[in-house]
Design a protein around this motif. Structure first.
Motif, PDB file in Angstrom:
ATOM      1  N   LYS A 155       3.494  22.286  16.768  1.00 19.64           N
ATOM      2  CA  LYS A 155       2.411  21.927  15.842  1.00 19.64           C
ATOM      3  C   LYS A 155       2.623  20.539  15.244  1.00 19.64           C
ATOM      4  CE  LYS A 155       1.211  26.310  14.099  1.00 19.64           C
ATOM      5  NZ  LYS A 155       1.737  27.149  13.033  1.00 19.64           N
ATOM      6  N   GLU A 156       3.888  20.195  15.035  1.00 16.30           N
ATOM      7  CA  GLU A 156       4.216  18.862  14.499  1.00 16.30           C
ATOM      8  C   GLU A 156       4.095  17.785  15.584  1.00 16.30           C
ATOM      9  OE1 GLU A 156       5.494  17.787  11.343  1.00 16.30           O
ATOM     10  OE2 GLU A 156       4.979  19.745  10.496  1.00 16.30           O
ATOM     11  N   GLY A 157       3.901  18.215  16.802  1.00 15.52           N
ATOM     12  CA  GLY A 157       3.781  17.250  17.907  1.00 15.52           C
ATOM     13  C   GLY A 157       5.098  16.651  18.353  1.00 15.52           C
ATOM     14  N   MET A 158       6.183  17.409  18.163  1.00 10.86           N
ATOM     15  CA  MET A 158       7.518  16.872  18.475  1.00 10.86           C
ATOM     16  C   MET A 158       7.825  16.952  19.968  1.00 10.86           C
ATOM     17  SD  MET A 158       9.742  18.395  15.349  1.00 10.86           S
ATOM     18  CE  MET A 158       9.543  17.837  13.665  1.00 10.86           C
ATOM     19  N   GLY A 159       7.046  16.229  20.761  1.00  8.55           N
ATOM     20  CA  GLY A 159       7.164  16.332  22.217  1.00  8.55           C
ATOM     21  C   GLY A 159       8.450  15.781  22.792  1.00  8.55           C
ATOM     22  N   ALA A 160       9.106  14.856  22.097  1.00  6.13           N
ATOM     23  CA  ALA A 160      10.343  14.275  22.629  1.00  6.13           C
ATOM     24  C   ALA A 160      11.497  15.266  22.458  1.00  6.13           C
ATOM     25  CB  ALA A 160      10.643  12.962  21.914  1.00  6.13           C
ATOM     26  N   TYR A 161      11.620  15.771  21.245  1.00  8.72           N
ATOM     27  CA  TYR A 161      12.662  16.765  20.939  1.00  8.72           C
ATOM     28  C   TYR A 161      12.485  18.010  21.810  1.00  8.72           C
ATOM     29  CZ  TYR A 161      14.557  20.643  17.997  1.00  8.72           C
ATOM     30  OH  TYR A 161      15.184  21.766  17.523  1.00  8.72           O
ATOM     31  N   LEU A 162      11.261  18.532  21.863  1.00  5.40           N
ATOM     32  CA  LEU A 162      11.044  19.783  22.599  1.00  5.40           C
ATOM     33  C   LEU A 162      11.254  19.618  24.104  1.00  5.40           C
ATOM     34  CD1 LEU A 162       8.029  21.249  20.603  1.00  5.40           C
ATOM     35  CD2 LEU A 162      10.412  22.030  20.595  1.00  5.40           C
ATOM     36  N   ALA A 163      11.014  18.414  24.602  1.00  3.91           N
ATOM     37  CA  ALA A 163      11.216  18.172  26.035  1.00  3.91           C
ATOM     38  C   ALA A 163      12.693  18.330  26.389  1.00  3.91           C
ATOM     39  CB  ALA A 163      10.726  16.767  26.393  1.00  3.91           C
ATOM     40  N   VAL A 164      13.572  17.900  25.494  1.00  7.46           N
ATOM     41  CA  VAL A 164      15.009  18.093  25.734  1.00  7.46           C
ATOM     42  C   VAL A 164      15.332  19.586  25.637  1.00  7.46           C
ATOM     43  CG1 VAL A 164      17.349  17.592  24.915  1.00  7.46           C
ATOM     44  CG2 VAL A 164      15.578  15.813  24.783  1.00  7.46           C
ATOM     45  N   ALA A 165      14.810  20.212  24.569  1.00  2.64           N
ATOM     46  CA  ALA A 165      15.170  21.609  24.282  1.00  2.64           C
ATOM     47  C   ALA A 165      14.743  22.561  25.401  1.00  2.64           C
ATOM     48  CB  ALA A 165      14.536  22.036  22.956  1.00  2.64           C
ATOM     49  N   LYS A 166      13.638  22.261  26.071  1.00  2.00           N
ATOM     50  CA  LYS A 166      13.105  23.252  27.009  1.00  2.00           C
ATOM     51  C   LYS A 166      13.922  23.367  28.304  1.00  2.00           C
ATOM     52  CE  LYS A 166       9.319  20.390  28.841  1.00  2.00           C
ATOM     53  NZ  LYS A 166       9.654  20.059  30.190  1.00  2.00           N
ATOM     54  N   GLY A 167      14.884  22.500  28.496  1.00  2.00           N
ATOM     55  CA  GLY A 167      15.773  22.619  29.640  1.00  2.00           C
ATOM     56  C   GLY A 167      16.841  23.688  29.461  1.00  2.00           C
ATOM     57  N   SER A 168      16.887  24.267  28.255  1.00  2.00           N
ATOM     58  CA  SER A 168      17.891  25.293  27.971  1.00  2.00           C
ATOM     59  C   SER A 168      17.237  26.650  27.762  1.00  2.00           C
ATOM     60  CB  SER A 168      18.660  24.907  26.702  1.00  2.00           C
ATOM     61  OG  SER A 168      19.394  26.000  26.210  1.00  2.00           O
ATOM     62  N   ASP A 169      17.968  27.718  28.060  1.00  5.36           N
ATOM     63  CA  ASP A 169      17.464  29.063  27.776  1.00  5.36           C
ATOM     64  C   ASP A 169      17.579  29.390  26.292  1.00  5.36           C
ATOM     65  OD1 ASP A 169      17.018  29.214  30.438  1.00  5.36           O
ATOM     66  OD2 ASP A 169      18.737  30.509  30.892  1.00  5.36           O
ATOM     67  N   LEU A 170      18.349  28.602  25.561  1.00 10.22           N
ATOM     68  CA  LEU A 170      18.494  28.837  24.119  1.00 10.22           C
ATOM     69  C   LEU A 170      17.380  28.112  23.370  1.00 10.22           C
ATOM     70  CD1 LEU A 170      22.351  28.323  23.737  1.00 10.22           C
ATOM     71  CD2 LEU A 170      21.100  30.454  24.147  1.00 10.22           C
ATOM     72  N   LYS A 171      16.833  28.797  22.377  1.00 14.92           N
ATOM     73  CA  LYS A 171      15.715  28.227  21.611  1.00 14.92           C
ATOM     74  C   LYS A 171      16.203  27.127  20.664  1.00 14.92           C
ATOM     75  CE  LYS A 171      12.304  30.719  23.087  1.00 14.92           C
ATOM     76  NZ  LYS A 171      12.780  30.264  24.422  1.00 14.92           N
ATOM     77  N   PRO A 172      15.377  26.110  20.461  1.00 15.38           N
ATOM     78  CA  PRO A 172      15.753  25.070  19.499  1.00 15.38           C
ATOM     79  C   PRO A 172      15.547  25.540  18.053  1.00 15.38           C
ATOM     80  CG  PRO A 172      13.556  24.635  20.356  1.00 15.38           C
ATOM     81  CD  PRO A 172      14.073  25.840  21.102  1.00 15.38           C
ATOM     82  N   SER A 173      16.252  24.911  17.123  1.00 14.43           N
ATOM     83  CA  SER A 173      16.039  25.155  15.688  1.00 14.43           C
ATOM     84  C   SER A 173      15.990  23.813  14.980  1.00 14.43           C
ATOM     85  CB  SER A 173      17.199  25.954  15.084  1.00 14.43           C
ATOM     86  OG  SER A 173      17.157  27.283  15.492  1.00 14.43           O
ATOM     87  N   PHE A 174      14.889  23.519  14.347  1.00 11.22           N
ATOM     88  CA  PHE A 174      14.781  22.279  13.571  1.00 11.22           C
ATOM     89  C   PHE A 174      15.133  22.625  12.126  1.00 11.22           C
ATOM     90  CE2 PHE A 174      12.897  18.866  11.174  1.00 11.22           C
ATOM     91  CZ  PHE A 174      12.943  17.744  12.008  1.00 11.22           C
ATOM     92  N   ILE A 175      16.276  22.093  11.674  1.00  7.88           N
ATOM     93  CA  ILE A 175      16.840  22.503  10.378  1.00  7.88           C
ATOM     94  C   ILE A 175      16.507  21.470   9.296  1.00  7.88           C
ATOM     95  CG2 ILE A 175      19.010  23.011   9.173  1.00  7.88           C
ATOM     96  CD1 ILE A 175      20.201  23.524  12.060  1.00  7.88           C
ATOM     97  N   HIS A 176      16.021  21.954   8.172  1.00  2.79           N
ATOM     98  CA  HIS A 176      15.728  21.069   7.040  1.00  2.79           C
ATOM     99  C   HIS A 176      16.253  21.707   5.750  1.00  2.79           C
ATOM    100  CE1 HIS A 176      12.438  18.910   4.407  1.00  2.79           C
ATOM    101  NE2 HIS A 176      13.654  18.669   4.012  1.00  2.79           N
ATOM    102  N   LEU A 177      17.362  21.183   5.263  1.00  3.05           N
ATOM    103  CA  LEU A 177      17.968  21.651   4.011  1.00  3.05           C
ATOM    104  C   LEU A 177      17.644  20.634   2.928  1.00  3.05           C
ATOM    105  CD1 LEU A 177      21.759  22.534   4.541  1.00  3.05           C
ATOM    106  CD2 LEU A 177      20.064  24.054   3.514  1.00  3.05           C
ATOM    107  N   LYS A 178      17.537  21.123   1.704  1.00  2.00           N
ATOM    108  CA  LYS A 178      17.228  20.174   0.616  1.00  2.00           C
ATOM    109  C   LYS A 178      18.035  20.487  -0.629  1.00  2.00           C
ATOM    110  CE  LYS A 178      13.348  19.207  -2.465  1.00  2.00           C
ATOM    111  NZ  LYS A 178      12.029  19.765  -2.789  1.00  2.00           N
TER     112      LYS A 178
END
Ligand code: BES
Ligand code: MN
Ligand code: ZN
Length: 496
Positions: free
Chosen positions: A220-243
């Protein structure tokens, strides 16, 4: 490990192991002190035999059979006029390495404190003992009894002055410990979702705000660069944001860490001497950032809001993995021709940087094990720093110097941007081999709003060491945690 300052004289001290820092040429004058402590009539003979004069990094260990003190490690500090706080750190580290089973119960440190501001000296030395004695036994089935120093006493210090600084050792060293443990954890244990769990643990324990974006939300955020790397793995990506939110927010900063829990290179597979087996440490940036979060959450700086961001994933090879030559689109709309799938870190960071800019911070700093070229240029003790902002550069260099972490500003040579120009897309992700760390930094710059002060720190060399070094045993170093914490605590304002 309990660290405390005691105002006792050295000859009233008791414990099992003593580290004594000796300035060059002063051993004769101090002999009587040590003699009352251990009543060894041959002490002066032993110094003569070993030619111990207190020269910098000279070391003499003496063991005793009788009495409570089992061993004294004399460490040379060099000439008084050249003495720096870093020398105390190193001497404490040299001494701590001499601790062996049986001597570990109570460690005393006797240094010429008077040459320094007492609280900084106490902090530096206590921190050195903690960081040097770190040992990772999590993955041993039969952990041999690991040496544990239970108590450390800094002898002859003002208890009040030193006490406040000593209280800060724990949060910071726990941050470094966390970073080391994250980096050293193998990739089948520390997966992207496990990294998110580690962030969650911090959020729960220290009351930080946490947002984890899953694959759908990143889409939804349009993160096509990050997700393109992530999709080569069977493990799901996690975008972490701590504050971390302070009482009153005067400044807002974002720290971003590269979080590749494993980097196989993708279809541009790491072969030959590219050390694929080491690539669990490709999340070193994220480890430093989470380690800093651990420390900051407890130290609670009063005016600075801090965001900690990690676009965690793996760079692997499956049927959906990036093909060399694919074109992807990052969340700022820029298109990227992936001419090398092994330059994956910058693809993940591109979307993390765009996300960070949307938070409208006063500054962004990213840490990444980004390029082998940086290791070639600066080795494993010095990280590369890229920024267009002189003020930010000065602040980070001073924060690193204070921590004793090596850093060197590198050029942001704009003309090299030609190297990452693509004939078919807006950019390509790699340029020519020469100056490879510079084109990597220039690539990242394409995803940062020019009005926001930003710095990139390449820690490909510094996040891991193949040999025991001052303060860092062989393995994960935890590099960056202390630099970031120092910087955040002193952060005031950066004009752009
Ligand atoms: N994670 C590596 C960089 C790295 C190399 C870190 C060695 C630690 C030690 C990064 O993803 C990478 O593979 N970079 C490539 C870039 C190249 C393809 C332009 C590199 O440095 O070889
Ligand atoms: Mn890579
Ligand atoms: Zn990588």
């Amino acid at each position: 490990m309990q660290i405390s300052a005691i105002s006792k004289e050295i000859n009233e001290w008791s414990g099992s192991l003593l580290i004594a820092g000796v300035l060059e040429g002063t051993i004769e004058n101090q002999l009587h002190l040590f003699n009352t402590l251990i009543k060894d009539t041959y002490l002066s003979q032993k110094f003569n035999d070993a030619k111990f004069e207190g020269k910098k990094n000279q070391k003499l260990s003496i063991e005793f059979i009788e009495g409570t003190i089992k061993k004294i490690v004399f460490v040379g500090l060099g000439k008084a006029e050249n003495l720096l706080i870093d020398d105390l750190r190193k001497a404490a580290s040299i001494g701590t390495r001499q601790v062996s089973p049986g001597y570990e119960a109570k460690l005393g440190i006797f240094f010429p404190w008077d040459a320094f501001d007492q609280s900084s000296a106490a902090f530096a030395v206590g921190e050195a003992v903690r960081l040097t004695s770190f040992k990772d036994i999590r993955f041993k089935s039969d952990p041999k009894e690991s040496i544990q120093i239970k108590e450390v006493e800094l002898i002859g210090l003002d208890v009040k002055l030193a006490g406040i600084a000593i209280a800060e050792i724990n949060p910071i060293c726990e941050g470094v410990k966390l970073a080391r443990e994250l980096v050293a954890a193998p990739p089948n244990f520390l997966t992207p979702s496990q990294l998110a769990k580690e962030a969650e643990k911090l959020a729960i324990e220290f009351g930080l705000d946490l947002k984890i974006l899953d694959q759908k939300e990143c889409e939804k955020e349009g993160m096509g660069a990050y997700l393109a790397v992530a999709k080569g793995s069977d493990l799901k990506p996690s975008f972490i944001h701590l504050k971390y939110s302070p009482k009153i927010t005067k400044n807002k900063i974002v720290l971003i860490g590269k979080g590749l829990t494993f980097d196989s290179g993708g279809y541009n597979l790491k072969v030959g001497a590219s050390q694929i087996e080491k690539m669990k440490y490709d999340m070193g940036g994220s480890a430093s950032v989470l380690g800093a979060a651990r420390a900051i959450a407890e130290l609670k700086p009063i005016n600075t809001e801090v965001h900690f961001i990690v676009a965690a994933c793996e760079n692997m090879i499956n049927g959906s993995a990036l093909h060399p030559g694919d074109i992807v689109k990052a969340s700022n709309g820029k298109t990227i021709e992936v001419n090398n799938t092994d330059a994956e870190g910058r693809l993940t960071l591109a979307d993390a940087l765009v996300y960070a800019c949307k938070l409208q911070p006063d500054a962004i700093v990213d840490l990444a094990t980004l390029t082998g070229a940086c290791v070639i240029a600066l080795g494993d003790e010095i990280a590369g720093l890229w920024t267009d902002n002189d003020q930010l550069s000065e602040q980070l260099i001073s924060a690193a110097n204070k921590a004793g972490e090596g850093i060197w500003r590198m050029p942001m040579q704009d003309s090299y941007k030609a190297g990452i120009k693509s004939s078919i897309a807006d950019l390509q992700n790699t340029g020519p081999r020469p100056g490879g760390s510079i084109t990597a930094a220039l690539f990242l710059k394409e995803f940062v709003k020019s009005s926001i002060p930003w710095a990139h720190i390449d820690i490909a060399g510094t996040c891991w060491t193949e040999k025991d070094r001052d303060l860092t045993p062989k393995g994960a170093t935890g590099y960056g945690v202390r630099t970031l914490v120092n910087w955040i605590r002193e952060f005031n304002f950066i004009s752009n």
